[in-house]
Write a protein that holds these residues in place. Structure first.
Motif, PDB file in Angstrom:
ATOM      1  N   PHE A   1       0.952  -0.939   0.063  1.00  0.00           N
ATOM      2  CA  PHE A   1       0.106  -0.015  -0.034  1.00  0.00           C
ATOM      3  C   PHE A   1       0.765   1.281   0.002  1.00  0.00           C
ATOM      4  N   ALA A   2       2.027   1.254   0.650  1.00  0.00           N
ATOM      5  CA  ALA A   2       2.993   2.497   0.679  1.00  0.00           C
ATOM      6  C   ALA A   2       3.375   2.670  -0.654  1.00  0.00           C
ATOM      7  N   TRP A   3       3.528   1.779  -1.624  1.00  0.00           N
ATOM      8  CA  TRP A   3       3.972   1.848  -2.819  1.00  0.00           C
ATOM      9  C   TRP A   3       2.792   2.508  -3.806  1.00  0.00           C
ATOM     10  N   LEU A   4       1.668   1.887  -3.627  1.00  0.00           N
ATOM     11  CA  LEU A   4       0.524   2.289  -4.468  1.00  0.00           C
ATOM     12  C   LEU A   4      -0.486   3.613  -3.828  1.00  0.00           C
ATOM     13  N   GLY A   5      -0.349   3.531  -2.627  1.00  0.00           N
ATOM     14  CA  GLY A   5      -1.116   4.504  -2.003  1.00  0.00           C
ATOM     15  C   GLY A   5      -0.473   5.902  -1.586  1.00  0.00           C
ATOM     16  N   SER A   6      -0.090   5.619  -0.270  1.00  0.00           N
ATOM     17  CA  SER A   6       0.664   6.911   0.526  1.00  0.00           C
ATOM     18  C   SER A   6       1.205   6.301   1.502  1.00  0.00           C
ATOM     19  N   GLY A   7       2.155   7.160   2.081  1.00  0.00           N
ATOM     20  CA  GLY A   7       2.879   6.809   3.167  1.00  0.00           C
ATOM     21  C   GLY A   7       4.331   6.564   2.988  1.00  0.00           C
ATOM     22  N   VAL A   8       5.208   6.133   3.976  1.00  0.00           N
ATOM     23  CA  VAL A   8       6.621   6.164   3.883  1.00  0.00           C
ATOM     24  C   VAL A   8       6.745   4.810   3.193  1.00  0.00           C
ATOM     25  N   LEU A   9       7.874   5.102   2.186  1.00  0.00           N
ATOM     26  CA  LEU A   9       8.152   3.796   1.435  1.00  0.00           C
ATOM     27  C   LEU A   9       9.159   2.876   2.096  1.00  0.00           C
ATOM     28  N   PRO A  10       8.657   1.537   2.278  1.00  0.00           N
ATOM     29  CA  PRO A  10       9.505   0.745   3.007  1.00  0.00           C
ATOM     30  C   PRO A  10      10.856   0.262   2.299  1.00  0.00           C
ATOM     31  N   ILE A  11      11.644   1.233   2.299  1.00  0.00           N
ATOM     32  CA  ILE A  11      12.956   0.982   1.595  1.00  0.00           C
ATOM     33  C   ILE A  11      14.156   1.758   2.822  1.00  0.00           C
TER      34      ILE A  11
END
Length: 185
Positions: free
Chosen positions: A15-25
């Motif tokens: 969801f972070a990739w498609l939606g919004s939020g902090v990217l899990p990187i």
């Protein structure tokens, strides 16, 4: 919206990739991903420039430099001469300027010839535009903007008494470019 409603799928990594939020990187990987993305976009830009314009190596073939017209549906009948003209290529900021429209018979003799002043003073009712971009008489010629398609009619007594046969319609732009279309009556 979904995060405010606290849906369970908003906590997933995808969801972070498609939606919004902090990217899990991880922070140390982020610059490498940005560099890889930038190089990919740069490569894609060069690739499309080469494919569409030959702009990286080879001969440059920029289709937006000079106008190109397609002439179809040409016919001569008791109503006169009519044909469709469609501008498919060329500079998009202004029109192609048609300064000469000539109809010749099979022997190459001129049947009718409309020159710059005739086209500039052409009756707008003889032009039936199909699209928003409009073919129209200008101050010095007939203007055909990029993407314009219209049916153009010429009424002339000479056209009403023509014998059956092969005729050639030739349209000339102010740049010297011209286009031919064969018409059978």
């Amino acid at each position: 919206y979904f995060m405010k409603k606290n849906y369970a799928f908003t906590k997933k990594k995808w969801f972070a990739w498609l939606g919004s939020g902090v990217l899990p990187i991880k922070d140390r990987l982020f610059p490498k991903i940005v560099l890889a993305g930038a190089l990919f976009i740069f490569g894609l830009t060069l690739y499309t420039n080469q494919v569409f314009h030959g702009g990286v190596w080879g001969t440059l073939h920029n289709k937006s430099v000079k106008p190109k017209l397609e002439i179809t549906e040409g016919k001569i009948d008791h109503n006169g001469l009519s044909f469709d003209v469609y501008r498919t290529e060329g500079v998009d900021v202004y029109g192609a300027w048609m300064i000469d429209i000539t109809l010749t018979d099979a022997q190459g003799d001129t049947v009718i010839n409309y020159q710059q002043d005739d086209l500039a003073s052409m009756d707008k009712n003889l032009i039936d535009n199909y699209y928003i971009a409009k073919v129209k008489p200008g101050a010095h010629s007939l203007i055909i903007p990029l993407g314009a398609k219209a049916n153009i009619n010429f009424k002339d007594e000479v056209l009403m008494n023509l014998p059956k046969g092969e005729y050639t319609l030739k349209i000339t732009d102010i740049s010297g470019a011209n286009w031919d279309h064969s018409i059978t009556k």
